[in-house]
Scaffold this motif. Structure first.
Motif, PDB file in Angstrom:
ATOM      1  N   LYS A   1       4.297   6.916  -2.801  1.00 33.96           N
ATOM      2  CA  LYS A   1       3.986   6.048  -3.684  1.00 33.96           C
ATOM      3  C   LYS A   1       4.670   4.895  -3.664  1.00 33.96           C
ATOM      4  N   VAL A   2       4.000   3.784  -3.812  1.00 35.31           N
ATOM      5  CA  VAL A   2       4.572   2.440  -3.544  1.00 35.31           C
ATOM      6  C   VAL A   2       4.162   1.540  -4.898  1.00 35.31           C
ATOM      7  N   TYR A   3       5.216   0.611  -5.467  1.00 37.52           N
ATOM      8  CA  TYR A   3       5.055  -0.059  -6.679  1.00 37.52           C
ATOM      9  C   TYR A   3       5.214  -1.540  -5.993  1.00 37.52           C
ATOM     10  N   PHE A   4       4.074  -2.433  -6.443  1.00 41.10           N
ATOM     11  CA  PHE A   4       3.912  -3.704  -5.777  1.00 41.10           C
ATOM     12  C   PHE A   4       3.235  -4.725  -6.927  1.00 41.10           C
ATOM     13  N   THR A   5       3.494  -5.814  -6.765  1.00 38.48           N
ATOM     14  CA  THR A   5       2.806  -6.951  -7.286  1.00 38.48           C
ATOM     15  C   THR A   5       1.429  -7.532  -6.604  1.00 38.48           C
ATOM     16  N   GLU A   6       0.421  -7.414  -7.578  1.00 38.37           N
ATOM     17  CA  GLU A   6      -0.921  -7.763  -6.851  1.00 38.37           C
ATOM     18  C   GLU A   6      -0.717  -9.197  -6.279  1.00 38.37           C
TER      19      GLU A   6
ATOM     20  N   SER B   1      -6.974 -13.239  -8.466  1.00 38.11           N
ATOM     21  CA  SER B   1      -6.393 -13.831  -9.832  1.00 38.11           C
ATOM     22  C   SER B   1      -5.401 -14.518  -9.747  1.00 38.11           C
ATOM     23  N   HIS B   2      -5.262 -15.428 -10.965  1.00 38.94           N
ATOM     24  CA  HIS B   2      -3.973 -16.329 -11.003  1.00 38.94           C
ATOM     25  C   HIS B   2      -2.952 -15.509 -11.567  1.00 38.94           C
ATOM     26  N   SER B   3      -3.315 -14.488 -12.420  1.00 37.44           N
ATOM     27  CA  SER B   3      -1.978 -13.679 -12.918  1.00 37.44           C
ATOM     28  C   SER B   3      -1.648 -12.395 -11.881  1.00 37.44           C
ATOM     29  N   ARG B   4      -0.394 -12.384 -11.751  1.00 36.44           N
ATOM     30  CA  ARG B   4       0.093 -11.213 -11.006  1.00 36.44           C
ATOM     31  C   ARG B   4       0.742  -9.984 -11.498  1.00 36.44           C
ATOM     32  N   GLU B   5       0.111  -9.080 -11.655  1.00 30.00           N
ATOM     33  CA  GLU B   5       0.441  -7.860 -12.419  1.00 30.00           C
ATOM     34  C   GLU B   5       1.099  -6.849 -11.437  1.00 30.00           C
ATOM     35  N   LEU B   6       1.876  -5.982 -12.077  1.00 27.96           N
ATOM     36  CA  LEU B   6       2.757  -4.844 -11.184  1.00 27.96           C
ATOM     37  C   LEU B   6       1.719  -3.603 -11.177  1.00 27.96           C
ATOM     38  N   GLN B   7       1.468  -3.054 -10.070  1.00 28.99           N
ATOM     39  CA  GLN B   7       0.417  -1.824  -9.735  1.00 28.99           C
ATOM     40  C   GLN B   7       1.320  -1.002  -8.964  1.00 28.99           C
ATOM     41  N   SER B   8       0.618   0.204  -9.027  1.00 32.47           N
ATOM     42  CA  SER B   8       1.269   1.433  -8.103  1.00 32.47           C
ATOM     43  C   SER B   8       0.217   2.129  -7.359  1.00 32.47           C
ATOM     44  N   CYS B   9       0.503   2.700  -6.408  1.00 34.37           N
ATOM     45  CA  CYS B   9      -0.499   3.269  -5.367  1.00 34.37           C
ATOM     46  C   CYS B   9       0.080   4.552  -4.889  1.00 34.37           C
TER      47      CYS B   9
ATOM     48  N   LEU C   1      -3.517   8.671   8.620  1.00 36.58           N
ATOM     49  CA  LEU C   1      -3.674   9.878   7.998  1.00 36.58           C
ATOM     50  C   LEU C   1      -4.294   9.688   6.476  1.00 36.58           C
ATOM     51  N   MET C   2      -3.741   8.509   5.936  1.00 33.60           N
ATOM     52  CA  MET C   2      -4.268   8.176   4.633  1.00 33.60           C
ATOM     53  C   MET C   2      -4.125   6.568   4.374  1.00 33.60           C
ATOM     54  N   GLU C   3      -4.863   6.050   3.775  1.00 37.25           N
ATOM     55  CA  GLU C   3      -4.936   4.751   3.384  1.00 37.25           C
ATOM     56  C   GLU C   3      -5.377   4.191   2.115  1.00 37.25           C
ATOM     57  N   SER C   4      -4.937   3.347   1.218  1.00 35.93           N
ATOM     58  CA  SER C   4      -5.256   2.893  -0.015  1.00 35.93           C
ATOM     59  C   SER C   4      -5.431   1.341   0.258  1.00 35.93           C
ATOM     60  N   ARG C   5      -6.518   0.555  -0.088  1.00 31.26           N
ATOM     61  CA  ARG C   5      -6.664  -0.878  -0.125  1.00 31.26           C
ATOM     62  C   ARG C   5      -6.845  -1.435  -1.345  1.00 31.26           C
TER      63      ARG C   5
ATOM     64  N   GLN D   1       0.908  -3.219   4.326  1.00 23.77           N
ATOM     65  CA  GLN D   1       0.599  -4.548   4.543  1.00 23.77           C
ATOM     66  C   GLN D   1       1.100  -5.630   3.613  1.00 23.77           C
ATOM     67  N   ASN D   2       1.564  -6.748   3.884  1.00 23.76           N
ATOM     68  CA  ASN D   2       2.175  -7.534   2.768  1.00 23.76           C
ATOM     69  C   ASN D   2       3.088  -6.846   1.986  1.00 23.76           C
ATOM     70  N   HIS D   3       4.160  -6.379   2.860  1.00 27.08           N
ATOM     71  CA  HIS D   3       5.024  -5.663   2.269  1.00 27.08           C
ATOM     72  C   HIS D   3       6.102  -6.579   1.577  1.00 27.08           C
ATOM     73  N   THR D   4       5.940  -7.694   1.541  1.00 24.05           N
ATOM     74  CA  THR D   4       6.968  -8.742   0.685  1.00 24.05           C
ATOM     75  C   THR D   4       6.546  -8.658  -0.762  1.00 24.05           C
ATOM     76  N   LEU D   5       5.362  -8.062  -1.164  1.00 24.95           N
ATOM     77  CA  LEU D   5       4.991  -7.832  -2.744  1.00 24.95           C
ATOM     78  C   LEU D   5       5.322  -6.678  -3.076  1.00 24.95           C
ATOM     79  N   ILE D   6       6.205  -5.753  -2.309  1.00 26.62           N
ATOM     80  CA  ILE D   6       6.538  -4.275  -2.737  1.00 26.62           C
ATOM     81  C   ILE D   6       7.773  -4.569  -3.747  1.00 26.62           C
ATOM     82  N   ALA D   7       7.672  -4.011  -5.018  1.00 22.76           N
ATOM     83  CA  ALA D   7       8.782  -4.172  -6.019  1.00 22.76           C
ATOM     84  C   ALA D   7       9.728  -3.085  -5.786  1.00 22.76           C
ATOM     85  N   ARG D   8      10.934  -3.472  -5.946  1.00 26.55           N
ATOM     86  CA  ARG D   8      11.987  -2.671  -5.556  1.00 26.55           C
ATOM     87  C   ARG D   8      12.865  -2.450  -6.805  1.00 26.55           C
ATOM     88  N   ARG D   9      12.778  -1.632  -7.863  1.00 27.34           N
ATOM     89  CA  ARG D   9      13.530  -1.779  -9.189  1.00 27.34           C
ATOM     90  C   ARG D   9      14.303  -0.562  -9.104  1.00 27.34           C
TER      91      ARG D   9
END
Length: 239
Positions: A154-159, A192-200, A183-187, A219-227
């Motif tokens: 599970k990863v938490y990221f900014t759209e 949008s102009h708004s950037r919301e937090l999502q999880s996968c 083995l597994m992938e989610s895209r 991919q685009n790992h710089t968007l991963i949120a680490r709280r």
């Protein structure tokens, strides 16, 4: 002087009766004992025994109560209770703080290290993390025993803004040459102009052999949120 056999003039004397002691007269009957008393005396005995038993029991209870509530014993009991409370409050050291799993198990949480340049995520092996018969190696888990494993991540990221975010679980095995197996992938694509937090979240069962390594790539790992460690995690266990 008057004679004994003469009577005084004008005086009436009662006639003289002679009692014959030989005459047989019946004597009065002897009174019989009452039957009511003879029939009730066993009941009186039983009642007396019951009263005696109650008295003995009362004496026994009184002695027992007196022996258990003496001032010295009360103070002793209070002291024992206080010592017990202090013992319970005092922290104890466990000889075996963690029960080891019966099968290979691993759970890794996000650490302070940032993902590698190729997008492979790095994990923390301390704290709440677990590695049992699954070796942590360069961001992945190396299999020690062949079998079927449930793998999850599970990863938490900014759209992203009009861009793709990809979350992938890979398998690296010495049996196949070339790139890692997917083995597994989610895209997720969002524009949008708004950037919301999502999880996968990804999870599935796969057959793995010894020396296989499973990894998580973004991919685009710089968007991963680490709280915190609860946002991003990765693990596997044999079923």
């Amino acid at each position: 002087m008057r004679s004994a056999g003469t009577a005084e003039v004008g005086v009436a004397y009662p006639p003289v009766f002679v009692v014959d002691g030989q005459a047989g007269y019946p004597l009065p009957p002897v009174p019989r004992p009452r039957r009511g008393f003879s029939a009730q005396w066993p009941l009186y005995v039983l009642v007396s025994l019951a009263l005696c038993g109650l008295a003995v029991e009362a004496c026994f209870i009184y002695k027992l109560h007196s022996s258990t509530t003496t001032p010295s014993d009360v103070g002793r009991v209070d002291k024992i209770s206080q010592d017990r409370d202090e013992i319970e409050i005092r922290p104890t050291r466990r000889t075996n703080p963690m029960v080891k799993p019966s099968k290979p198990t691993a759970h890794l949480t996000a650490g302070p290290d940032r993902p590698r340049a190729d997008g492979i995520l790095l994990w923390n092996t301390e704290g709440d993390s677990i590695t049992h018969e699954l070796k942590y190696k360069e961001g992945g888990l190396e299999v020690q025993r062949e079998g079927y494993y449930f793998i999850y991540s599970k990863v938490y990221f900014t759209e992203p803004k009009c861009n793709m975010f990809t979350h992938t679980v890979l398998r690296r095995t010495p049996r196949y040459l070339g790139d890692d197996l997917q083995l597994m992938e989610s895209r997720r694509y969002h524009c949008s102009h708004s950037r919301e937090l999502q999880s996968c979240y990804l999870g599935g069962v796969f057959h793995l052999v010894k020396d296989d390594i499973i990894l998580v790539k973004a991919q685009n790992h710089t968007l991963i949120a680490r709280r915190g460690p609860y946002d991003n995690f990765f693990g596997a266990y044999m079923i």
